[in-house]
Design a protein around this motif. Sequence first.
Motif, PDB file in Angstrom:
ATOM      1  N   ASP A 117       0.803  -1.232   0.000  1.00  0.00           N
ATOM      2  CA  ASP A 117       0.000   0.000   0.000  1.00  0.00           C
ATOM      3  C   ASP A 117       0.833   1.278   0.000  1.00  0.00           C
ATOM      4  O   ASP A 117       0.276   2.372  -0.042  1.00  0.00           O
ATOM      5  N   ARG A 118       2.143   1.169   0.019  1.00  0.00           N
ATOM      6  CA  ARG A 118       2.987   2.360   0.144  1.00  0.00           C
ATOM      7  C   ARG A 118       3.089   3.174  -1.136  1.00  0.00           C
ATOM      8  O   ARG A 118       3.650   4.265  -1.134  1.00  0.00           O
ATOM      9  N   ASN A 119       2.579   2.647  -2.233  1.00  0.00           N
ATOM     10  CA  ASN A 119       2.612   3.385  -3.509  1.00  0.00           C
ATOM     11  C   ASN A 119       1.253   3.993  -3.842  1.00  0.00           C
ATOM     12  O   ASN A 119       1.010   4.389  -4.980  1.00  0.00           O
ATOM     13  N   LYS A 120       0.355   4.083  -2.852  1.00  0.00           N
ATOM     14  CA  LYS A 120      -0.988   4.616  -3.098  1.00  0.00           C
ATOM     15  C   LYS A 120      -1.301   5.738  -2.127  1.00  0.00           C
ATOM     16  O   LYS A 120      -1.043   5.623  -0.935  1.00  0.00           O
ATOM     17  N   VAL A 121      -1.854   6.811  -2.657  1.00  0.00           N
ATOM     18  CA  VAL A 121      -2.381   7.893  -1.821  1.00  0.00           C
ATOM     19  C   VAL A 121      -3.899   7.826  -1.890  1.00  0.00           C
ATOM     20  O   VAL A 121      -4.484   7.914  -2.971  1.00  0.00           O
ATOM     21  N   MET A 122      -4.521   7.660  -0.742  1.00  0.00           N
ATOM     22  CA  MET A 122      -5.975   7.565  -0.675  1.00  0.00           C
ATOM     23  C   MET A 122      -6.521   8.849  -0.060  1.00  0.00           C
ATOM     24  O   MET A 122      -6.091   9.263   1.017  1.00  0.00           O
ATOM     25  N   ILE A 123      -7.437   9.508  -0.748  1.00  0.00           N
ATOM     26  CA  ILE A 123      -8.114  10.678  -0.199  1.00  0.00           C
ATOM     27  C   ILE A 123      -9.358  10.172   0.524  1.00  0.00           C
ATOM     28  O   ILE A 123     -10.285   9.650  -0.103  1.00  0.00           O
ATOM     29  N   TRP A 124      -9.356  10.338   1.842  1.00  0.00           N
ATOM     30  CA  TRP A 124     -10.372   9.743   2.705  1.00  0.00           C
ATOM     31  C   TRP A 124     -11.317  10.819   3.224  1.00  0.00           C
ATOM     32  O   TRP A 124     -10.880  11.844   3.759  1.00  0.00           O
ATOM     33  N   ASP A 125     -12.599  10.612   3.037  1.00  0.00           N
ATOM     34  CA  ASP A 125     -13.622  11.500   3.601  1.00  0.00           C
ATOM     35  C   ASP A 125     -14.176  10.823   4.849  1.00  0.00           C
ATOM     36  O   ASP A 125     -14.910   9.831   4.754  1.00  0.00           O
ATOM     37  N   ASP A 126     -13.804  11.340   6.005  1.00  0.00           N
ATOM     38  CA  ASP A 126     -14.199  10.670   7.242  1.00  0.00           C
ATOM     39  C   ASP A 126     -15.677  10.869   7.554  1.00  0.00           C
ATOM     40  O   ASP A 126     -16.263  10.066   8.270  1.00  0.00           O
ATOM     41  N   HIS A 127     -16.280  11.909   7.011  1.00  0.00           N
ATOM     42  CA  HIS A 127     -17.718  12.109   7.208  1.00  0.00           C
ATOM     43  C   HIS A 127     -18.507  11.040   6.450  1.00  0.00           C
ATOM     44  O   HIS A 127     -19.480  10.482   6.968  1.00  0.00           O
ATOM     45  N   LEU A 128     -18.067  10.735   5.228  1.00  0.00           N
ATOM     46  CA  LEU A 128     -18.711   9.690   4.431  1.00  0.00           C
ATOM     47  C   LEU A 128     -18.200   8.299   4.786  1.00  0.00           C
ATOM     48  O   LEU A 128     -18.782   7.301   4.377  1.00  0.00           O
ATOM     49  N   ASN A 129     -17.086   8.255   5.528  1.00  0.00           N
ATOM     50  CA  ASN A 129     -16.470   6.991   5.917  1.00  0.00           C
ATOM     51  C   ASN A 129     -16.069   6.154   4.701  1.00  0.00           C
ATOM     52  O   ASN A 129     -16.251   4.944   4.657  1.00  0.00           O
ATOM     53  N   ARG A 130     -15.485   6.809   3.716  1.00  0.00           N
ATOM     54  CA  ARG A 130     -15.035   6.095   2.524  1.00  0.00           C
ATOM     55  C   ARG A 130     -13.979   6.897   1.774  1.00  0.00           C
ATOM     56  O   ARG A 130     -13.812   8.103   1.984  1.00  0.00           O
ATOM     57  N   CYS A 131     -13.292   6.197   0.891  1.00  0.00           N
ATOM     58  CA  CYS A 131     -12.310   6.819   0.010  1.00  0.00           C
ATOM     59  C   CYS A 131     -13.027   7.541  -1.130  1.00  0.00           C
ATOM     60  O   CYS A 131     -13.951   6.992  -1.736  1.00  0.00           O
ATOM     61  N   ILE A 132     -12.626   8.761  -1.424  1.00  0.00           N
ATOM     62  CA  ILE A 132     -13.239   9.527  -2.516  1.00  0.00           C
ATOM     63  C   ILE A 132     -12.291   9.695  -3.703  1.00  0.00           C
ATOM     64  O   ILE A 132     -12.657  10.273  -4.719  1.00  0.00           O
ATOM     65  N   GLY A 133     -11.063   9.224  -3.572  1.00  0.00           N
ATOM     66  CA  GLY A 133     -10.118   9.304  -4.685  1.00  0.00           C
ATOM     67  C   GLY A 133      -8.826   8.611  -4.339  1.00  0.00           C
ATOM     68  O   GLY A 133      -8.491   8.446  -3.160  1.00  0.00           O
ATOM     69  N   GLU A 134      -8.097   8.181  -5.359  1.00  0.00           N
ATOM     70  CA  GLU A 134      -6.859   7.454  -5.127  1.00  0.00           C
ATOM     71  C   GLU A 134      -5.852   7.746  -6.228  1.00  0.00           C
ATOM     72  O   GLU A 134      -6.212   7.840  -7.404  1.00  0.00           O
ATOM     73  N   LEU A 135      -4.589   7.884  -5.839  1.00  0.00           N
ATOM     74  CA  LEU A 135      -3.486   8.076  -6.768  1.00  0.00           C
ATOM     75  C   LEU A 135      -2.533   6.895  -6.606  1.00  0.00           C
ATOM     76  O   LEU A 135      -2.113   6.583  -5.482  1.00  0.00           O
ATOM     77  N   LEU A 136      -2.178   6.247  -7.711  1.00  0.00           N
ATOM     78  CA  LEU A 136      -1.299   5.086  -7.681  1.00  0.00           C
ATOM     79  C   LEU A 136       0.009   5.396  -8.393  1.00  0.00           C
ATOM     80  O   LEU A 136       0.017   6.099  -9.410  1.00  0.00           O
ATOM     81  N   PHE A 137       1.121   4.864  -7.871  1.00  0.00           N
ATOM     82  CA  PHE A 137       2.447   5.145  -8.415  1.00  0.00           C
ATOM     83  C   PHE A 137       3.254   3.855  -8.516  1.00  0.00           C
ATOM     84  O   PHE A 137       2.922   2.844  -7.907  1.00  0.00           O
ATOM     85  N   ARG A 138       4.353   3.929  -9.273  1.00  0.00           N
ATOM     86  CA  ARG A 138       5.250   2.787  -9.409  1.00  0.00           C
ATOM     87  C   ARG A 138       6.280   2.727  -8.284  1.00  0.00           C
ATOM     88  O   ARG A 138       6.975   1.713  -8.133  1.00  0.00           O
ATOM     89  N   SER A 139       6.418   3.802  -7.546  1.00  0.00           N
ATOM     90  CA  SER A 139       7.370   3.823  -6.442  1.00  0.00           C
ATOM     91  C   SER A 139       6.663   4.266  -5.159  1.00  0.00           C
ATOM     92  O   SER A 139       5.530   4.757  -5.201  1.00  0.00           O
ATOM     93  N   GLU A 140       7.327   4.099  -4.029  1.00  0.00           N
ATOM     94  CA  GLU A 140       6.717   4.408  -2.746  1.00  0.00           C
ATOM     95  C   GLU A 140       6.533   5.912  -2.558  1.00  0.00           C
ATOM     96  O   GLU A 140       7.360   6.714  -2.989  1.00  0.00           O
TER      97      GLU A 140
END
Length: 377
Positions: free
Chosen positions: A103-126
């Motif tokens: 999971d170190r190559n992913k940035v998750m944008i988390w909406d805690d009010h909705l209790n879910r991920c609203i977007g994600e960025l994936l990369f080839r490196s950490e």
Amino acid sequence: MSMSSPLCVSSCSSPSSSDSSSSAMPPSVPVQTPNPVKPASVLRFSFNQDASCYAVGTTDGFIVFKADPFAEAFRRNFSGGIGIVQMLFRCNVLALVGASKSDRNKVMIWDDHLNRCIGELLFRSEVQAVRLRTDRIVVVLLHKVNVYNFSDFKLTHQIETLENPRGLCEISQARSMVLVCLGLQRGCVRVEQYATAKCNHVMAHNSSVAFVALMDDGRLMATASSKGTLVRVFTTMDGSLLKELRRGSERAAIYSLSFSPTGRWLAASSDKGTVHVFSLKVDSRSSRTSRSQVAETNELALLSLSRLSFIKGVLPKYFSSEWSVAQFRVQEGLQHIVAFGCEEDTVVVVGSNGRYYKCQFDPVVGGDMTKLESHNF
């Protein structure tokens, strides 16, 4: 494709959404787990943009605390833990990077009010670090800094840097964004002025840059080298050196640098177990020394230098830099970060051992700070 280019940018839909069969790669949302039996370990921690809160990534998830006054705000448990958690002021949106290797190559944008991920960025490196504004997401990779629109997750700027395992990068929160990161030469800091599309390269140190901080309005920048003995303050507009501050004479690992909201003070922490507060006497609005501030804090400057002035002529460079005016002792060898508190002349210190301190310093006399509060979080 470059090894650090984004692999996938997607929006996270609700589990009940009807478009779950879309051809876009669905982001993986960590599964929330029950409360652990044994205490979690601290992985990384940081203050939010105005230091009103701090967030702690742990082996079980993350915890958000109010910084001043101290109180736990909320905690969330995620399988695998959270290695990086970055708040967006005090709103419900956070950037999360998982602690597990997958999971170190992913940035998750988390909406805690909705209790879910609203977007994600994936990369080839950490991912080394993430910085947030209301309009931008900045992701720091080992050799690149990527800037995205918050609205649509589109890549708008990519900057090549030296190897950057500490994820050194800061952005201003003023209307016009200023970004500072490593340059392509050792000791160099790159300053991006997005309002004017101007880029400056500041040769801050002869050795490698170990830490960089940016004033909230983007006008002042502080840097420390891998030696950790000196902290330098520059104006970002033209890279002029305004101050040279001496933390000590022995090598040290600098863990945090923080400007006060007015730019009058700078706080620093290191592995030597001392938190320092320096007087800047700089008017950030003009990036010049303010006469009124010089007069007001002249006594502090004399206190900083007078004790050792009898051998100033022997080591002129060593004693031409200004020493801290206030100090607070913490456990040596541990990571501590520092920020200025809500009350005037106070600092908040957070340690990797789960300790919180609120201290007050005397702006006239200086010396040892007074501990006002301490908690084990």
